[in-house]
Design a protein around this motif. Structure first.
Motif: not given
Length: 255
Positions: A115, A154, A156, A212, A220-221, A223, A225, A240-241, A243
């Protein structure tokens, strides 16, 4: 009637000649077989006795008796087959142990996907055409090397800005989102935005999520990638994730 002299000194009734003594009574009845091969046991016993330097013991005399020798031969044959089977089983077991312990050709480790991070050895960036902010189609591999950030859902902006600051001028930063409005949270709504020190920020849209899906990234969650691609379109690493840009610095130094 012929006399004793007519038979070479033996009487006609099968008895002993007159000038020879009778055989000892303890010898018992002596039978001479028609087939002399039947005397092989006795011949072998006599040969063994002749080879011995000293007088035989009671046990040796017992073991030399024809009946005991026959029993010994039968016992040897009965034991020979199980011993052969056990020996073969031991040989097969030892061979199996050697075969399992023998080092084979080195195996390439499978790509580890978690993850948090995924290293992609040898995977090539697909030749997809995405949509720029002005509606034109743009090949995603048109400017390499690059850091691609998938920013659907996100907030971001800070991650995108930090990534632009961390890359060298020859490394492009590409943001990909499914809608034009999603990119507004992370990048300005322009096709190619010049940055300080000659760096390039390119926002692109992927309405069908083809990038993707092709790279098997999770949905998408909230966060972002990240995908790091070298000049030959080879994916050096995909995360994949992500931050923080700190997750990219080591790979950017080698890109």
């Amino acid at each position: 009637m012929a006399g004793a002299s007519d038979n070479g000194g033996w009487s006609s009734d099968g008895g002993s000649p007159d000038d020879l003594p009778d055989l000892p009574e303890e010898w018992g009845v002596i039978v001479i077989p028609d087939d002399l091969s039947e005397l092989s046991d006795e011949v072998e016993a006599i040969r063994e006795e002749l080879r011995l330097s000293g007088p035989p013991t009671r046990w040796q005399r017992l073991l030399r008796r024809p009946g005991v020798r026959r029993v010994r031969r039968l016992a040897a044959k009965a034991v020979r087959a199980p011993v052969l089977i056990v020996s073969l089983a031991v040989m097969v077991t030892v061979a199996s142990l050697f075969a399992s312990a023998w080092p084979g050709p080195p195996r390439q480790p499978a790509a580890q996907r978690t993850a948090a991070t995924a290293a992609v050895g040898g995977t090539t960036l697909p030749a997809l055409e995405l949509i720029a902010s002005d509606g034109r189609t743009v090949p995603i591999n048109g400017q390499l090397p690059a850091v691609i950030l998938l920013i659907d859902g996100c907030a971001c902006a800070e991650l995108v800005s930090d990534t632009v600051d961390a890359v060298r001028p020859e490394i492009a930063v590409i943001t990909v989102s499914s809608t034009a409005t999603a990119s507004a949270a992370g990048t300005p709504p322009t096709n190619t935005t010049p940055q300080a020190a000659g760096k390039i920020l390119r926002p692109l849209h992927d309405p069908t999520g083809s990038l993707r899906s092709h790279l098997e990234l999770p949905a998408p969650d909230g966060v972002a990638a990240a995908i790091i691609v070298d000049r030959s379109s080879k994916i050096v690493r995909q995360i994949p994730r992500i931050a923080s840009v700190e997750d990219l610095r080591a790979d950017l130094a080698r890109l």
